[in-house]
Scaffold this motif. Sequence first.
Motif, PDB file in Angstrom:
ATOM      1  N   ALA A  89     -31.534  26.482-102.045  1.00 11.33           N
ATOM      2  CA  ALA A  89     -32.898  26.344-102.553  1.00 11.33           C
ATOM      3  C   ALA A  89     -32.888  26.346-104.083  1.00 11.33           C
ATOM      4  O   ALA A  89     -33.586  25.549-104.722  1.00 11.33           O
ATOM      5  N   GLU A  90     -32.078  27.202-104.678  1.00  9.90           N
ATOM      6  CA  GLU A  90     -32.005  27.267-106.133  1.00  9.90           C
ATOM      7  C   GLU A  90     -31.289  26.055-106.717  1.00  9.90           C
ATOM      8  O   GLU A  90     -31.675  25.536-107.765  1.00  9.90           O
ATOM      9  N   LEU A  91     -30.238  25.597-106.033  1.00 12.10           N
ATOM     10  CA  LEU A  91     -29.525  24.422-106.525  1.00 12.10           C
ATOM     11  C   LEU A  91     -30.409  23.181-106.506  1.00 12.10           C
ATOM     12  O   LEU A  91     -30.440  22.406-107.477  1.00 12.10           O
ATOM     13  N   VAL A  92     -31.139  22.987-105.421  1.00 14.37           N
ATOM     14  CA  VAL A  92     -31.977  21.797-105.338  1.00 14.37           C
ATOM     15  C   VAL A  92     -33.183  21.915-106.270  1.00 14.37           C
ATOM     16  O   VAL A  92     -33.658  20.917-106.826  1.00 14.37           O
ATOM     17  N   ARG A  93     -33.653  23.129-106.493  1.00 15.36           N
ATOM     18  CA  ARG A  93     -34.750  23.333-107.445  1.00 15.36           C
ATOM     19  C   ARG A  93     -34.313  22.902-108.851  1.00 15.36           C
ATOM     20  O   ARG A  93     -35.039  22.217-109.560  1.00 15.36           O
ATOM     21  N   GLU A  94     -33.114  23.294-109.215  1.00 13.90           N
ATOM     22  CA  GLU A  94     -32.588  22.962-110.534  1.00 13.90           C
ATOM     23  C   GLU A  94     -32.391  21.457-110.686  1.00 13.90           C
ATOM     24  O   GLU A  94     -32.779  20.864-111.700  1.00 13.90           O
ATOM     25  N   LEU A  95     -31.795  20.840-109.674  1.00 16.99           N
ATOM     26  CA  LEU A  95     -31.520  19.406-109.770  1.00 16.99           C
ATOM     27  C   LEU A  95     -32.799  18.584-109.756  1.00 16.99           C
ATOM     28  O   LEU A  95     -32.951  17.631-110.535  1.00 16.99           O
ATOM     29  N   ALA A  96     -33.741  18.937-108.889  1.00 18.26           N
ATOM     30  CA  ALA A  96     -34.990  18.173-108.795  1.00 18.26           C
ATOM     31  C   ALA A  96     -35.796  18.254-110.085  1.00 18.26           C
ATOM     32  O   ALA A  96     -36.560  17.339-110.399  1.00 18.26           O
ATOM     33  N   SER A  97     -35.636  19.312-110.835  1.00 17.08           N
ATOM     34  CA  SER A  97     -36.405  19.468-112.074  1.00 17.08           C
ATOM     35  C   SER A  97     -35.885  18.591-113.202  1.00 17.08           C
ATOM     36  O   SER A  97     -36.592  18.364-114.188  1.00 17.08           O
ATOM     37  N   LYS A  98     -34.648  18.062-113.049  1.00 17.73           N
ATOM     38  CA  LYS A  98     -34.056  17.327-114.170  1.00 17.73           C
ATOM     39  C   LYS A  98     -33.282  16.085-113.749  1.00 17.73           C
ATOM     40  O   LYS A  98     -32.576  15.494-114.565  1.00 17.73           O
ATOM     41  N   CYS A  99     -33.387  15.673-112.508  1.00 23.10           N
ATOM     42  CA  CYS A  99     -32.562  14.588-111.985  1.00 23.10           C
ATOM     43  C   CYS A  99     -32.662  13.321-112.838  1.00 23.10           C
ATOM     44  O   CYS A  99     -33.756  12.793-113.073  1.00 23.10           O
ATOM     45  N   THR A 100     -31.519  12.829-113.297  1.00 20.87           N
ATOM     46  CA  THR A 100     -31.476  11.625-114.116  1.00 20.87           C
ATOM     47  C   THR A 100     -31.242  10.397-113.238  1.00 20.87           C
ATOM     48  O   THR A 100     -30.922  10.515-112.045  1.00 20.87           O
ATOM     49  N   ALA A 101     -31.360   9.227-113.833  1.00 22.05           N
ATOM     50  CA  ALA A 101     -31.115   7.990-113.093  1.00 22.05           C
ATOM     51  C   ALA A 101     -29.675   7.932-112.592  1.00 22.05           C
ATOM     52  O   ALA A 101     -29.413   7.466-111.484  1.00 22.05           O
ATOM     53  N   ARG A 102     -28.744   8.397-113.415  1.00 16.13           N
ATOM     54  CA  ARG A 102     -27.337   8.393-113.016  1.00 16.13           C
ATOM     55  C   ARG A 102     -27.094   9.345-111.848  1.00 16.13           C
ATOM     56  O   ARG A 102     -26.367   9.010-110.900  1.00 16.13           O
ATOM     57  N   GLU A 103     -27.718  10.522-111.891  1.00 20.62           N
ATOM     58  CA  GLU A 103     -27.562  11.483-110.799  1.00 20.62           C
ATOM     59  C   GLU A 103     -28.175  10.954-109.513  1.00 20.62           C
ATOM     60  O   GLU A 103     -27.613  11.140-108.423  1.00 20.62           O
ATOM     61  N   LYS A 104     -29.317  10.288-109.633  1.00 21.93           N
ATOM     62  CA  LYS A 104     -29.936   9.654-108.467  1.00 21.93           C
ATOM     63  C   LYS A 104     -28.996   8.617-107.861  1.00 21.93           C
ATOM     64  O   LYS A 104     -28.825   8.551-106.629  1.00 21.93           O
ATOM     65  N   GLN A 105     -28.351   7.833-108.708  1.00 25.13           N
ATOM     66  CA  GLN A 105     -27.431   6.809-108.226  1.00 25.13           C
ATOM     67  C   GLN A 105     -26.250   7.429-107.476  1.00 25.13           C
ATOM     68  O   GLN A 105     -25.848   6.942-106.411  1.00 25.13           O
ATOM     69  N   LEU A 106     -25.717   8.523-108.011  1.00 29.24           N
ATOM     70  CA  LEU A 106     -24.596   9.193-107.353  1.00 29.24           C
ATOM     71  C   LEU A 106     -24.999   9.718-105.973  1.00 29.24           C
ATOM     72  O   LEU A 106     -24.238   9.607-105.001  1.00 29.24           O
ATOM     73  N   LEU A 107     -26.193  10.293-105.881  1.00 30.63           N
ATOM     74  CA  LEU A 107     -26.686  10.791-104.594  1.00 30.63           C
ATOM     75  C   LEU A 107     -26.921   9.638-103.615  1.00 30.63           C
ATOM     76  O   LEU A 107     -26.585   9.731-102.432  1.00 30.63           O
ATOM     77  N   GLN A 108     -27.488   8.545-104.113  1.00 32.14           N
ATOM     78  CA  GLN A 108     -27.747   7.381-103.263  1.00 32.14           C
ATOM     79  C   GLN A 108     -26.452   6.804-102.707  1.00 32.14           C
ATOM     80  O   GLN A 108     -26.366   6.470-101.521  1.00 32.14           O
ATOM     81  N   GLU A 109     -25.446   6.682-103.561  1.00 32.06           N
ATOM     82  CA  GLU A 109     -24.164   6.137-103.126  1.00 32.06           C
ATOM     83  C   GLU A 109     -23.544   7.024-102.043  1.00 32.06           C
ATOM     84  O   GLU A 109     -22.959   6.519-101.083  1.00 32.06           O
ATOM     85  N   HIS A 110     -23.714   8.313-102.217  1.00 29.12           N
ATOM     86  CA  HIS A 110     -23.138   9.232-101.223  1.00 29.12           C
ATOM     87  C   HIS A 110     -23.873   9.116 -99.888  1.00 29.12           C
ATOM     88  O   HIS A 110     -23.237   9.060 -98.834  1.00 29.12           O
TER      89      HIS A 110
END
Length: 233
Positions: A89-110
Amino acid sequence: MQNKTNDLDSVYQRIWEAIVAHKLLPGTRLKEEDLSETFGLSRGFVRKLLLQLSHHKLVHLVPNSGAFVAEPSPEEAREIFQARRLIEAELVRELASKCTAREKQLLQEHVEREHQAFAQGQQSLRIRLSGEFHLLIGKLANKPVLTSFLHEIIPRSSLIIALYQGPGPLKGKARHSGLSCSEHTGLLAAIAAHEVDKAVQLMIDHLNEIEAQLQLEPTHDEDVNLKEIFADL
């Protein structure tokens, strides 16, 4: 003896991946001589490896019997998922608050790799990728301490799922894989849109659903059909 590797960490990682992919199931005996021959390690190195796996609760060492892939208790299973909810819950809270386009791309590819593996019936790969998706969230959230805890309990979660996966409309691994595919997609969308509260709730719901599939309570069937049970034996 095959000299495949003399790197203890590399062998540990391969065993870790085999557990996550449900190729090594709970209760499987890990014979020292087999590990030594398979990985080209001395028996002394194998013992160090088994001790390390035991320290991380992935292997149970039984005096005078050997090493076995751990079989977590129902109580441990509940505690593991409780810990995952708190950490993730804390990890996703942190990522969702600052997710960049590059991070979104990495998640999408996975996630695309997960869907491809599922579509091709590569269930072991799909299960491993599912665990790695959660670790990727931790890595991108840049919370190394929390992610290190997660890295330890993800394989234990896989052992728990392999041991306690209950019956359902789809059998064990496929059922779990299909569920994760769809839920990871929704989670990705919430993270990428910076919908923090929604992403946190989706993660908690996702872990709750996985735990709910587990048969952690003993079953009592008073109408056991012995003829049916032994018909094919």
